[in-house]
Design a protein around this motif. Structure first.
Motif, PDB file in Angstrom:
ATOM      1  N   GLN A 197       4.926 -21.905  40.240  1.00  0.00           N
ATOM      2  CA  GLN A 197       4.483 -21.596  41.600  1.00  0.00           C
ATOM      3  C   GLN A 197       3.792 -20.236  41.604  1.00  0.00           C
ATOM      4  N   SER A 198       2.524 -20.244  42.001  1.00  0.00           N
ATOM      5  CA  SER A 198       1.797 -18.969  42.065  1.00  0.00           C
ATOM      6  C   SER A 198       1.952 -18.354  43.447  1.00  0.00           C
ATOM      7  N   GLN A 199       1.776 -17.013  43.506  1.00  0.00           N
ATOM      8  CA  GLN A 199       2.000 -16.279  44.740  1.00  0.00           C
ATOM      9  C   GLN A 199       0.820 -15.363  45.043  1.00  0.00           C
ATOM     10  N   ALA A 246      -4.866 -16.211  34.213  1.00  0.00           N
ATOM     11  CA  ALA A 246      -4.094 -15.755  33.056  1.00  0.00           C
ATOM     12  C   ALA A 246      -2.604 -15.853  33.321  1.00  0.00           C
ATOM     13  N   ALA A 247      -2.190 -15.484  34.532  1.00  0.00           N
ATOM     14  CA  ALA A 247      -0.769 -15.531  34.875  1.00  0.00           C
ATOM     15  C   ALA A 247      -0.273 -16.981  34.913  1.00  0.00           C
ATOM     16  N   ILE A 248      -1.079 -17.862  35.470  1.00  0.00           N
ATOM     17  CA  ILE A 248      -0.690 -19.270  35.518  1.00  0.00           C
ATOM     18  C   ILE A 248      -0.617 -19.846  34.111  1.00  0.00           C
ATOM     19  N   ALA A 249      -1.556 -19.443  33.241  1.00  0.00           N
ATOM     20  CA  ALA A 249      -1.539 -19.920  31.853  1.00  0.00           C
ATOM     21  C   ALA A 249      -0.244 -19.506  31.162  1.00  0.00           C
ATOM     22  N   ARG A 250       0.152 -18.250  31.341  1.00  0.00           N
ATOM     23  CA  ARG A 250       1.392 -17.768  30.707  1.00  0.00           C
ATOM     24  C   ARG A 250       2.612 -18.515  31.256  1.00  0.00           C
ATOM     25  N   ALA A 276      -4.480 -22.097  29.185  1.00  0.00           N
ATOM     26  CA  ALA A 276      -3.266 -22.408  28.424  1.00  0.00           C
ATOM     27  C   ALA A 276      -3.553 -23.395  27.294  1.00  0.00           C
ATOM     28  N   GLY A 277      -4.828 -23.725  27.090  1.00  0.00           N
ATOM     29  CA  GLY A 277      -5.200 -24.635  26.009  1.00  0.00           C
ATOM     30  C   GLY A 277      -5.283 -26.079  26.448  1.00  0.00           C
ATOM     31  N   GLY A 278      -5.276 -26.298  27.753  1.00  0.00           N
ATOM     32  CA  GLY A 278      -5.302 -27.661  28.262  1.00  0.00           C
ATOM     33  C   GLY A 278      -6.678 -28.124  28.682  1.00  0.00           C
ATOM     34  N   THR A 279      -6.737 -29.347  29.177  1.00  0.00           N
ATOM     35  CA  THR A 279      -7.971 -29.969  29.647  1.00  0.00           C
ATOM     36  C   THR A 279      -7.749 -30.528  31.039  1.00  0.00           C
TER      37      THR A 279
END
Length: 549
Positions: free
Chosen positions: A174-176, A214-218, A253-256
């Motif tokens: 969950q992002s804020q 970047a935060a969501i990827a981590r 995050a390396g996804g597609t």
């Protein structure tokens, strides 16, 4: 099949087309007329009856329904026994119903007398929920028709299956943004848990982070390191483009990103992606609400292991308008406020929950010093035969009422998955065992089949046929087996009669209740003498055991 008026003198073996309420007895539609029935008709002044008679090459409605139901049921599906030409299919497990609507159309286009209704494809179902009902309209159909329908139902794979939910470990990100309330995030967490629970899945790890790629990827990577097989990303702001913050975080995050958007409302702004073997779903804003939305449809298929690519999502527009609209009689928001009429909330049809009461508390007074229930038949006590037969049927739970020599009866049933109801007043007669058994039934029981522990030859097939006939909505609330027109045991009673049964006193059963409520009695003719054979004398016991009481 011949159909029309038949002289009563020639009607033995014919199928009665319409119920007849006579002074002596009510003859129900679909009854195969016996010599005794014809005598009642003659006494009532009938010279002719409207009836059907099968011809060579015809298959009786129940036989046809049973054949087709067995042919079409695939993995996760079970078929109930047919009654009056109807056989219902039920989900054996929680999951998603899968079938081809075009194939269903082909089945229904064969003949007007063969009909099949199913829940919508990809509907989420619970164990025991009805997913289809097959109805043979006429009293019989030609063999050729059944053979063709059977071929369509079976083909390479059966027509319908339930894709069972696979327990899945889910990560929640969950992002804020500044000002995002923790209470909103907490609510989203609980709503998501509630969605996953019926599917046997759970949130294994949650991360709250800044609304930045970047935060969501981590955060996604953290959930994967903690064992997540699927990652749900709830953004602080709705995704409006493939290049927005959440999809950018998936790619970082390396996804597609595999798909964005869906023709379901609420739920349009949903994102699909993959990182290795893990599915990633960017949640639409409506997923914060417990109300049904497009995300539910995608989540259910994903947890059931079904394909959920571009084409599957883009075909969800049929029935995809889920938003409350003024033309609906009762929007969900009003229903939530408690203003809905009684019919606004209808539970999904399910297999009726039929319990079995095995009455095993009697003193066997007519047997002398012998407890007939413990007499061995083919190496097993009589009561064990009865209980094993009941356990092999669809009845559940099975409650055994004990009284006389209760410890010995318990021992005879060691290892059986039954519960026991003790009747301390067993010496006062059969009614006390009925009362003890009724009191032990679960509150969600729809009906109970009363089985006598001295009828060891009544098999599971007979019990299942009685359960299949049970339908209080259609006026079948008491189900009685018959053999050549004579009523026998066991008898199935709807819950509405439990209080009346519990009020019976003395050494009598509930047989009089049947006579008092003839309008809701359904008779099931069986090919088994066992429904008329109870072991209540030393001679009957000797005949059953080969002379070894």
């Amino acid at each position: 099949m011949q159909f029309g008026e038949i002289p009563v003198e020639e009607a033995e073996g014919a199928i009665l087309a319409h119920s007849l309420r006579l002074e002596a007895r009510t003859l129900k539609k679909g009854k195969v007329l016996t010599a005794d029935d014809l005598a009642i008709l003659r006494a009532a002044g009938y010279a002719q009856v409207v009836a059907a008679r099968l011809e060579k090459g015809d298959i009786a409605e129940d036989d046809a329904a049973n054949r087709l139901a067995r042919a079409m049921g695939g993995d996760g599906v079970t078929a109930g026994a047919a009654f009056t030409g109807r056989a219902n299919l039920y989900a054996e497990t929680a999951g998603v119903v899968v079938y081809d609507p075009g194939r269903l159309d082909a089945f229904n286009l064969i003949d007007e007398a063969v009909t099949l209704a199913m829940v919508p494809p990809y509907q989420s179902v619970e164990p025991g929920q009805m997913i289809a009902t097959l109805k043979i309209i006429a009293f019989s159909v030609p063999e050729d028709t059944v053979t063709l329908a059977e071929a369509i139902a079976r083909r390479e794979v059966p027509m319908v299956r339930v894709a069972a939910y696979r327990p899945t470990r889910v990560g929640l990100v969950q992002s804020q943004l500044p000002g995002t309330k923790e209470s909103v995030l907490n609510s989203t967490l609980e709503v998501t848990r509630a969605r996953l629970h019926p599917m046997g899945s759970e949130i294994c790890h949650e991360v709250r982070c800044e609304h930045a790629p970047a935060a969501i990827a981590r955060a996604i990577e953290e959930t994967l390191r903690n064992g997540a097989q699927m990652v749900l990303v709830s953004g602080a702001s709705a995704v409006v483009d493939r290049r927005d913050v959440v999809p950018a975080g998936v790619e970082a995050a390396g996804g597609t990103v595999t798909h964005f958007g869906m023709p379901v409302d609420p739920g349009n702004l949903m994102l699909m992606g993959r990182i290795g073997d893990a599915t990633v779903i960017g949640l639409p804003g409506c997923a914060r609400s417990p109300k049904l939305n497009g995300f539910d449809w995608v989540l259910q298929r994903a947890v059931a292991g079904l394909p959920i690519g571009d084409r599957e999502i883009m075909r969800m527009g049929v029935g995809g308008l889920l938003k409350d609209i003024p033309s609906r009689p009762m929007p969900r928001t009003r229903a939530k406020e408690g203003k809905a009429p009684p019919q606004a909330h209808v539970a999904p049809a399910r297999r009726p929950k039929i319990a079995a009461l095995v009455l095993a508390g009697g003193q066997s007074r007519r047997m002398g010093e012998i407890n007939k229930l413990l007499a061995e038949i083919d190496g097993r006590p009589m009561v064990r035969h009865v209980v094993d037969n009941v356990l092999a049927s669809a009845a559940d739970p099975v409650v055994v009422v004990t009284g006389h020599e209760a410890d010995r009866v318990h021992a005879a049933l060691a290892g059986c998955t039954v519960s026991f109801a003790e009747n301390p007043d067993f010496a006062d007669g059969l009614s006390t065992s009925l009362k003890a058994g009724i009191a032990a039934l679960p509150p969600d029981t729809d009906g109970a089949i009363v089985c006598l522990a001295d009828m060891p030859k009544v098999g599971a097939t007979v019990i299942d046929r009685l359960i299949a006939a049970f339908d209080p909505v259609e006026g079948r609330a008491i189900i009685v087996p018959t053999r050549r027109g004579k009523r026998g045991n066991p008898v199935l009673f709807a819950r509405r009669f439990f209080e009346t049964i519990a009020a019976v006193s003395g050494d009598v059963g509930a047989r009089h209740i049947i006579g008092e409520h003839d309008e809701v009695v359904a008779e099931v003719e069986v090919e088994d003498e066992a429904v008329l054979m109870d072991v209540d004398t030393p001679a009957a016991l000797a005949a059953l055991t080969g002379g070894r009481p």
